[in-house]
Design an enzyme around this catalytic site. Sequence first.
Site, PDB file in Angstrom:
ATOM      1  N   SER A  29       0.809  -1.221   0.000  1.00 18.59           N
ATOM      2  CA  SER A  29       0.000   0.000   0.000  1.00 18.59           C
ATOM      3  C   SER A  29       0.843   1.273   0.000  1.00 18.59           C
ATOM      4  O   SER A  29       0.523   2.226  -0.728  1.00 18.59           O
ATOM      5  CB  SER A  29      -0.968  -0.003   1.185  1.00 18.59           C
ATOM      6  OG  SER A  29      -1.954  -1.004   1.005  1.00 18.59           O
ATOM      7  N   THR A  75      -5.085  -3.114   8.241  1.00 20.02           N
ATOM      8  CA  THR A  75      -4.970  -4.505   7.864  1.00 20.02           C
ATOM      9  C   THR A  75      -4.870  -5.360   9.120  1.00 20.02           C
ATOM     10  O   THR A  75      -4.999  -4.847  10.243  1.00 20.02           O
ATOM     11  CB  THR A  75      -3.772  -4.706   6.906  1.00 20.02           C
ATOM     12  OG1 THR A  75      -3.800  -6.023   6.384  1.00 20.02           O
ATOM     13  CG2 THR A  75      -2.443  -4.427   7.580  1.00 20.02           C
ATOM     14  N   LYS A  79      -8.641  -4.969  11.886  1.00 19.78           N
ATOM     15  CA  LYS A  79      -9.815  -4.533  11.129  1.00 19.78           C
ATOM     16  C   LYS A  79     -11.097  -4.509  11.963  1.00 19.78           C
ATOM     17  O   LYS A  79     -11.913  -3.587  11.830  1.00 19.78           O
ATOM     18  CB  LYS A  79     -10.010  -5.417   9.897  1.00 19.78           C
ATOM     19  CG  LYS A  79      -8.983  -5.184   8.804  1.00 19.78           C
ATOM     20  CD  LYS A  79      -9.307  -6.019   7.572  1.00 19.78           C
ATOM     21  CE  LYS A  79      -8.333  -5.723   6.447  1.00 19.78           C
ATOM     22  NZ  LYS A  79      -8.677  -6.475   5.227  1.00 19.78           N
ATOM     23  N   ALA A 142     -11.898 -18.654   7.556  1.00 18.15           N
ATOM     24  CA  ALA A 142     -12.962 -17.954   8.281  1.00 18.15           C
ATOM     25  C   ALA A 142     -12.407 -16.799   9.090  1.00 18.15           C
ATOM     26  O   ALA A 142     -12.998 -16.381  10.091  1.00 18.15           O
ATOM     27  CB  ALA A 142     -13.702 -18.939   9.201  1.00 18.15           C
ATOM     28  N   GLY A 143     -11.272 -16.263   8.655  1.00 18.35           N
ATOM     29  CA  GLY A 143     -10.646 -15.152   9.362  1.00 18.35           C
ATOM     30  C   GLY A 143     -11.062 -13.803   8.808  1.00 18.35           C
ATOM     31  O   GLY A 143     -12.089 -13.663   8.129  1.00 18.35           O
ATOM     32  N   ARG A 165     -10.868 -25.241   8.684  1.00 22.86           N
ATOM     33  CA  ARG A 165     -10.447 -26.354   9.538  1.00 22.86           C
ATOM     34  C   ARG A 165     -11.189 -26.325  10.868  1.00 22.86           C
ATOM     35  O   ARG A 165     -11.618 -27.353  11.377  1.00 22.86           O
ATOM     36  CB  ARG A 165      -8.934 -26.267   9.769  1.00 22.86           C
ATOM     37  CG  ARG A 165      -8.371 -27.418  10.591  1.00 22.86           C
ATOM     38  CD  ARG A 165      -6.870 -27.309  10.735  1.00 22.86           C
ATOM     39  NE  ARG A 165      -6.201 -27.349   9.431  1.00 22.86           N
ATOM     40  CZ  ARG A 165      -4.900 -27.197   9.271  1.00 22.86           C
ATOM     41  NH1 ARG A 165      -4.120 -26.955  10.317  1.00 22.86           N
ATOM     42  NH2 ARG A 165      -4.367 -27.259   8.062  1.00 22.86           N
ATOM     43  N   ARG A 169     -15.208 -21.743  14.321  1.00 24.35           N
ATOM     44  CA  ARG A 169     -14.907 -20.403  13.794  1.00 24.35           C
ATOM     45  C   ARG A 169     -15.740 -20.121  12.537  1.00 24.35           C
ATOM     46  O   ARG A 169     -16.216 -19.010  12.335  1.00 24.35           O
ATOM     47  CB  ARG A 169     -13.411 -20.289  13.487  1.00 24.35           C
ATOM     48  CG  ARG A 169     -12.956 -18.866  13.275  1.00 24.35           C
ATOM     49  CD  ARG A 169     -11.450 -18.784  13.227  1.00 24.35           C
ATOM     50  NE  ARG A 169     -11.019 -17.396  13.104  1.00 24.35           N
ATOM     51  CZ  ARG A 169      -9.772 -17.028  12.887  1.00 24.35           C
ATOM     52  NH1 ARG A 169      -8.821 -17.934  12.787  1.00 24.35           N
ATOM     53  NH2 ARG A 169      -9.457 -15.768  12.790  1.00 24.35           N
ATOM     54  N   MET A 219      -6.430 -14.545  -2.505  1.00 27.88           N
ATOM     55  CA  MET A 219      -6.282 -13.186  -1.987  1.00 27.88           C
ATOM     56  C   MET A 219      -4.820 -12.819  -1.739  1.00 27.88           C
ATOM     57  O   MET A 219      -4.492 -11.649  -1.560  1.00 27.88           O
ATOM     58  CB  MET A 219      -7.097 -13.021  -0.704  1.00 27.88           C
ATOM     59  CG  MET A 219      -8.595 -12.996  -0.929  1.00 27.88           C
ATOM     60  SD  MET A 219      -9.462 -12.643   0.625  1.00 27.88           S
ATOM     61  CE  MET A 219     -11.143 -12.366   0.024  1.00 27.88           C
ATOM     62  N   TYR A 221      -0.918 -12.151  -2.725  1.00 27.39           N
ATOM     63  CA  TYR A 221      -0.294 -11.627  -3.939  1.00 27.39           C
ATOM     64  C   TYR A 221       1.223 -11.770  -3.932  1.00 27.39           C
ATOM     65  O   TYR A 221       1.901 -11.211  -4.800  1.00 27.39           O
ATOM     66  CB  TYR A 221      -0.682 -10.163  -4.177  1.00 27.39           C
ATOM     67  CG  TYR A 221      -0.390  -9.215  -3.032  1.00 27.39           C
ATOM     68  CD1 TYR A 221       0.896  -8.755  -2.780  1.00 27.39           C
ATOM     69  CD2 TYR A 221      -1.413  -8.763  -2.206  1.00 27.39           C
ATOM     70  CE1 TYR A 221       1.162  -7.887  -1.746  1.00 27.39           C
ATOM     71  CE2 TYR A 221      -1.164  -7.883  -1.175  1.00 27.39           C
ATOM     72  CZ  TYR A 221       0.118  -7.448  -0.944  1.00 27.39           C
ATOM     73  OH  TYR A 221       0.377  -6.585   0.090  1.00 27.39           O
TER      74      TYR A 221
END
Length: 279
Positions: A29, A75, A79, A142-143, A165, A169, A219, A221
């Site tokens: 960023s 980030t 968040k 699931a984070g 897993r 969560r 997601m 990179y």
Amino acid sequence: MSPSPTPNRITGAALLAGIAGQPVSHSLSPVIHNAWLEAGGIDGVYAPFAPKDAAGFDALVAAGRAGLVQGLNVTAPFKQQAFALASEASKAAQATGSANILVFEDGRVFADSSDGVGVLYALAEQAPALNLQGAVVVMLGAGGAARAGAGALIEAGAGIRILNRSRDRAEALAADLGPSVKVADETALASADLVINALSVQPGIDLSVLKPDAVVMDMTYKPVVTPFLAAAKARGLTTVDGLAMLIGQATPSFTALFRRPPPPLDLRALLLSHLGDAA
């Protein structure tokens, strides 16, 4: 001979924004936003901030309220904390209970999320044939990344299946996001129109069960073509990389933080050069 133009210089009127995360040194960023500032001749700085814990992030937001910083991208792992600290939140942030943009104005904190915008931008650019209305999206993880991307997909008409897993969560995330989100197992992959890796590691799923027209997105990179995407490409599947998502969420971030749209710039070429990847 007239002197060549000088780059924009930092003055006492400089606009200060940045990104907060832990860790944050890997973030692209600052590369993006400072390139925009230079290209636009804007008197401003986009800096990395690495609060060591939740208390440190609280202190950074307090600095924003006090007028020392005019805005932040946020980030992991801050968040959800960013959303909780806001005075007011956009619909996108409310939908996921997280924020990757905080804007400070007159002691107030406005929260927004452009992660969903980034996901939709990346899909439109690299998988234009995919119709999200009625699509089955299998989200791996699931984070925070899964949470951030899900809201826009739901709004676009997709149904989300969380494959994680830790089932507890996954169930907690599904409960937060509403009836369009369900917890799934690997049998859901066979009906998936889109599979998104929202894990920080490479998933160990069997890509051979996917439909031939399924889209696979990562997601992550770094590298731009991850092993997960490379395996999908080898099967002839359409792939979407995390760099496109990063670029897609950057424009609304810059506009919010610096109160103006960014100047035209080929960000993908800039970032590929920075990463040392071939186009």
